[in-house]
Design a protein around this motif. Structure first.
Motif, PDB file in Angstrom:
ATOM      1  N   GLN A 116       0.846  -1.188   0.000  1.00 36.41           N
ATOM      2  CA  GLN A 116       0.000   0.000   0.000  1.00 36.41           C
ATOM      3  C   GLN A 116       0.885   1.243   0.000  1.00 36.41           C
ATOM      4  OE1 GLN A 116      -2.239  -0.679   3.543  1.00 36.41           O
ATOM      5  NE2 GLN A 116      -0.580  -0.088   4.922  1.00 36.41           N
ATOM      6  N   PRO A 117       0.301   2.405  -0.286  1.00 36.12           N
ATOM      7  CA  PRO A 117       1.105   3.636  -0.288  1.00 36.12           C
ATOM      8  C   PRO A 117       1.648   3.956   1.101  1.00 36.12           C
ATOM      9  CG  PRO A 117      -0.991   3.972  -1.420  1.00 36.12           C
ATOM     10  CD  PRO A 117      -1.090   2.661  -0.724  1.00 36.12           C
ATOM     11  N   LEU A 118       2.693   4.763   1.127  1.00 33.07           N
ATOM     12  CA  LEU A 118       3.265   5.244   2.382  1.00 33.07           C
ATOM     13  C   LEU A 118       2.250   6.113   3.111  1.00 33.07           C
ATOM     14  CD1 LEU A 118       5.861   5.661   4.172  1.00 33.07           C
ATOM     15  CD2 LEU A 118       6.310   7.676   2.740  1.00 33.07           C
ATOM     16  N   CYS A 149      14.921   4.556  -5.219  1.00 34.22           N
ATOM     17  CA  CYS A 149      14.696   3.205  -5.735  1.00 34.22           C
ATOM     18  C   CYS A 149      13.336   3.105  -6.419  1.00 34.22           C
ATOM     19  CB  CYS A 149      14.791   2.189  -4.607  1.00 34.22           C
ATOM     20  SG  CYS A 149      16.438   2.065  -3.867  1.00 34.22           S
ATOM     21  N   ASN A 150      13.162   2.105  -7.246  1.00 33.56           N
ATOM     22  CA  ASN A 150      11.936   1.969  -8.024  1.00 33.56           C
ATOM     23  C   ASN A 150      10.767   1.485  -7.166  1.00 33.56           C
ATOM     24  OD1 ASN A 150      11.430  -1.091  -8.417  1.00 33.56           O
ATOM     25  ND2 ASN A 150      13.621  -0.859  -8.857  1.00 33.56           N
ATOM     26  N   ARG A 151       9.592   1.558  -7.730  1.00 33.61           N
ATOM     27  CA  ARG A 151       8.344   1.295  -7.002  1.00 33.61           C
ATOM     28  C   ARG A 151       8.226  -0.148  -6.500  1.00 33.61           C
ATOM     29  NH1 ARG A 151       4.636   2.379 -12.111  1.00 33.61           N
ATOM     30  NH2 ARG A 151       6.486   3.623 -12.607  1.00 33.61           N
ATOM     31  N   TYR A 152       9.015  -1.065  -7.072  1.00 33.26           N
ATOM     32  CA  TYR A 152       8.962  -2.455  -6.646  1.00 33.26           C
ATOM     33  C   TYR A 152       9.900  -2.731  -5.465  1.00 33.26           C
ATOM     34  CZ  TYR A 152       6.934  -2.470 -11.270  1.00 33.26           C
ATOM     35  OH  TYR A 152       6.159  -2.161 -12.362  1.00 33.26           O
ATOM     36  N   GLU A 153      10.638  -1.707  -5.055  1.00 32.22           N
ATOM     37  CA  GLU A 153      11.581  -1.863  -3.947  1.00 32.22           C
ATOM     38  C   GLU A 153      11.282  -0.926  -2.775  1.00 32.22           C
ATOM     39  OE1 GLU A 153      15.559  -1.648  -5.501  1.00 32.22           O
ATOM     40  OE2 GLU A 153      15.258  -3.360  -6.821  1.00 32.22           O
ATOM     41  N   THR A 154      10.468   0.085  -2.977  1.00 28.31           N
ATOM     42  CA  THR A 154      10.081   0.984  -1.881  1.00 28.31           C
ATOM     43  C   THR A 154       8.868   1.798  -2.287  1.00 28.31           C
ATOM     44  OG1 THR A 154      10.828   2.724  -0.381  1.00 28.31           O
ATOM     45  CG2 THR A 154      11.584   2.868  -2.650  1.00 28.31           C
ATOM     46  N   ASN A 158      10.597   7.442  -5.118  1.00 27.71           N
ATOM     47  CA  ASN A 158      10.801   6.771  -6.398  1.00 27.71           C
ATOM     48  C   ASN A 158      11.379   7.675  -7.478  1.00 27.71           C
ATOM     49  OD1 ASN A 158       7.674   5.269  -5.681  1.00 27.71           O
ATOM     50  ND2 ASN A 158       9.644   4.231  -5.459  1.00 27.71           N
ATOM     51  N   THR A 159      11.380   8.977  -7.234  1.00 24.19           N
ATOM     52  CA  THR A 159      11.902   9.930  -8.217  1.00 24.19           C
ATOM     53  C   THR A 159      12.809  10.939  -7.524  1.00 24.19           C
ATOM     54  OG1 THR A 159      10.104  11.519  -7.939  1.00 24.19           O
ATOM     55  CG2 THR A 159       9.760   9.751  -9.559  1.00 24.19           C
ATOM     56  N   ALA A 160      13.567  11.651  -8.325  1.00 27.15           N
ATOM     57  CA  ALA A 160      14.434  12.700  -7.783  1.00 27.15           C
ATOM     58  C   ALA A 160      13.610  13.750  -7.046  1.00 27.15           C
ATOM     59  CB  ALA A 160      15.234  13.344  -8.910  1.00 27.15           C
ATOM     60  N   HIS A 161      12.444  14.082  -7.581  1.00 31.75           N
ATOM     61  CA  HIS A 161      11.601  15.086  -6.930  1.00 31.75           C
ATOM     62  C   HIS A 161      11.153  14.606  -5.548  1.00 31.75           C
ATOM     63  CE1 HIS A 161       9.157  18.691  -6.908  1.00 31.75           C
ATOM     64  NE2 HIS A 161       8.128  17.976  -6.500  1.00 31.75           N
ATOM     65  N   LYS A 176      22.261  14.121   1.337  1.00 33.36           N
ATOM     66  CA  LYS A 176      22.342  14.388  -0.098  1.00 33.36           C
ATOM     67  C   LYS A 176      21.516  13.355  -0.871  1.00 33.36           C
ATOM     68  CE  LYS A 176      25.529  17.727   0.071  1.00 33.36           C
ATOM     69  NZ  LYS A 176      25.311  19.087  -0.466  1.00 33.36           N
ATOM     70  N   ILE A 177      21.435  13.559  -2.170  1.00 40.29           N
ATOM     71  CA  ILE A 177      20.656  12.689  -3.045  1.00 40.29           C
ATOM     72  C   ILE A 177      21.576  11.697  -3.755  1.00 40.29           C
ATOM     73  CG2 ILE A 177      18.975  12.609  -4.919  1.00 40.29           C
ATOM     74  CD1 ILE A 177      18.087  14.119  -2.340  1.00 40.29           C
ATOM     75  N   HIS A 178      21.090  10.477  -3.881  1.00 38.53           N
ATOM     76  CA  HIS A 178      21.838   9.369  -4.493  1.00 38.53           C
ATOM     77  C   HIS A 178      21.035   8.886  -5.705  1.00 38.53           C
ATOM     78  CE1 HIS A 178      23.305   4.904  -3.698  1.00 38.53           C
ATOM     79  NE2 HIS A 178      23.376   5.256  -4.978  1.00 38.53           N
ATOM     80  N   LEU A 179      21.519   9.206  -6.899  1.00 42.47           N
ATOM     81  CA  LEU A 179      20.879   8.766  -8.145  1.00 42.47           C
ATOM     82  C   LEU A 179      21.457   7.435  -8.595  1.00 42.47           C
ATOM     83  CD1 LEU A 179      20.690  12.052 -10.278  1.00 42.47           C
ATOM     84  CD2 LEU A 179      18.815  10.915  -9.065  1.00 42.47           C
ATOM     85  N   ASP A 180      20.602   6.590  -9.147  1.00 43.43           N
ATOM     86  CA  ASP A 180      20.991   5.271  -9.641  1.00 43.43           C
ATOM     87  C   ASP A 180      20.343   5.093 -11.017  1.00 43.43           C
ATOM     88  OD1 ASP A 180      20.713   2.421 -10.237  1.00 43.43           O
ATOM     89  OD2 ASP A 180      21.347   2.021  -8.180  1.00 43.43           O
ATOM     90  N   THR A 181      21.164   4.904 -12.049  1.00 44.07           N
ATOM     91  CA  THR A 181      20.625   4.859 -13.411  1.00 44.07           C
ATOM     92  C   THR A 181      19.688   3.680 -13.635  1.00 44.07           C
ATOM     93  OG1 THR A 181      22.603   3.692 -14.227  1.00 44.07           O
ATOM     94  CG2 THR A 181      22.579   6.108 -14.394  1.00 44.07           C
ATOM     95  N   TYR A 182      19.914   2.562 -12.927  1.00 41.74           N
ATOM     96  CA  TYR A 182      19.009   1.413 -13.052  1.00 41.74           C
ATOM     97  C   TYR A 182      17.599   1.803 -12.616  1.00 41.74           C
ATOM     98  CZ  TYR A 182      16.641  -2.898 -11.688  1.00 41.74           C
ATOM     99  OH  TYR A 182      15.703  -3.889 -11.509  1.00 41.74           O
ATOM    100  N   HIS A 183      17.471   2.467 -11.482  1.00 38.48           N
ATOM    101  CA  HIS A 183      16.161   2.875 -10.985  1.00 38.48           C
ATOM    102  C   HIS A 183      15.595   4.040 -11.803  1.00 38.48           C
ATOM    103  CE1 HIS A 183      16.567   0.222  -7.584  1.00 38.48           C
ATOM    104  NE2 HIS A 183      17.720   0.778  -7.270  1.00 38.48           N
ATOM    105  N   MET A 184      16.440   4.967 -12.207  1.00 42.23           N
ATOM    106  CA  MET A 184      15.994   6.075 -13.050  1.00 42.23           C
ATOM    107  C   MET A 184      15.363   5.562 -14.338  1.00 42.23           C
ATOM    108  SD  MET A 184      19.207   8.711 -12.676  1.00 42.23           S
ATOM    109  CE  MET A 184      18.526   9.923 -13.818  1.00 42.23           C
TER     110      MET A 184
END
Length: 287
Positions: A116-118, A149-154, A158-161, A176-184
């Protein structure tokens, strides 16, 4: 120049002294500057031994982790939140003991698909725990990196915003923010606008293909991503992350759904990634 890192699961599945020595030696031989250890499977590392090996090799170190359902700081259950907070605190102590200055990953929730949503209460618990963790981290000059991380992991960010809003609410300079190209690749509309939106709040980067295999063998537009990093003058670490059933971490491999061999030779994979990153980043700085 960016420090180039590699995830220890390219080399080994655990953090025993022998495996730490192997991971450090192979990381150094492949030309990397930094080695990232996942603390996902436990807190059993011989920290003093690992720090000695890392220091002798002249490598930087970062640690990362997610959380389990019984230690989920986004839960509404105070006991579950407390277990998660304790696990994060102990993981931060390991990071400090290794001499690391970066503690990254899904520090804000259990790792896996939520039902369910947070909730508002769960989000408030995340903010409170990470505010306390940021204070602990500041005492050792450590920065917390919120990995998106993507929606299937948290269900938390799910987005930079999303990540920027959470970091704003935590309100600490060492978050700080941690970007991951796999999840992006799954969640973002493209590989450029999130980088520009995060801007100087970007602290850590994971580079991974859409299938987590050899860089360039999938469909991610790394050229655009490298140019976006150059546009914001990002000078922080860039760590190559790849997983295959050739190297198994008992808990993490299952959590990440590593069911097939995307590669069998970690040394060839890592050397290829180092060259790919070096060349791509250099080209982006000289358009």
């Amino acid at each position: 120049m960016n420090a180039l890192g590699v995830h220890a699961l390219v080399w080994v599945g655990s953090t025993t002294p022998a495996e730490v020595e192997q991971a450090v030696a192979k990381t150094k031989a492949a030309g990397y500057d930094l080695l990232e250890f996942s603390l996902h499977d436990g807190l059993t590392m011989d920290v003093a031994h690992a720090r000695g090996v890392l220091d002798a090799a002249g490598l930087q170190v970062a640690c990362s982790r997610g959380l389990a359902p019984d230690a989920d700081v986004s839960s509404e259950d105070p006991a579950v939140v407390a277990r998660g907070a304790d696990l994060l605190s102990k993981s931060l102590e390991i990071t400090a003991g290794l001499g690391g200055k970066m503690f990254a990953g899904a520090l804000y929730s259990a790792f896996g698909k939520a039902s369910q949503p947070l909730s508002a209460k769960g989000r408030a618990n995340v903010v409170g725990v990470l505010q306390d963790l940021a204070k602990q981290a500041a005492a050792d000059d450590i920065t917390l990196m919120l990995e998106i991380c993507n929606r299937y992991e948290t269900n938390v960010i799910n987005t930079a915003h999303d990540a920027l809003l959470l970091a704003d609410d935590i309100g600490a300079d060492n978050v700080k923010i941690h970007l991951d190209t796999y999840h992006m690749n799954i969640e973002e509309a493209d590989m450029v606008r999130p980088v520009r939106e995060v801007g100087d709040r970007l602290g850590y980067v994971h580079i991974g293909e859409n299938h987590r295999g050899y860089l360039g063998s999938g469909h991610i537009d790394f050229n655009a991503f490298f140019h976006a990093l150059a546009d914001i003058d990002y000078t922080g670490p860039i760590t190559f992350e790849s997983f295959s059933s050739a190297v198994v971490a008992p808990g993490l491999s299952n959590d990440l759904a590593i069911w097939r061999n995307l590669w069998s030779d970690g040394e060839d994979l890592a050397k290829h990634a180092h060259a790919y990153l070096t060349n791509g980043l250099s080209a982006a700085r000289h358009p």
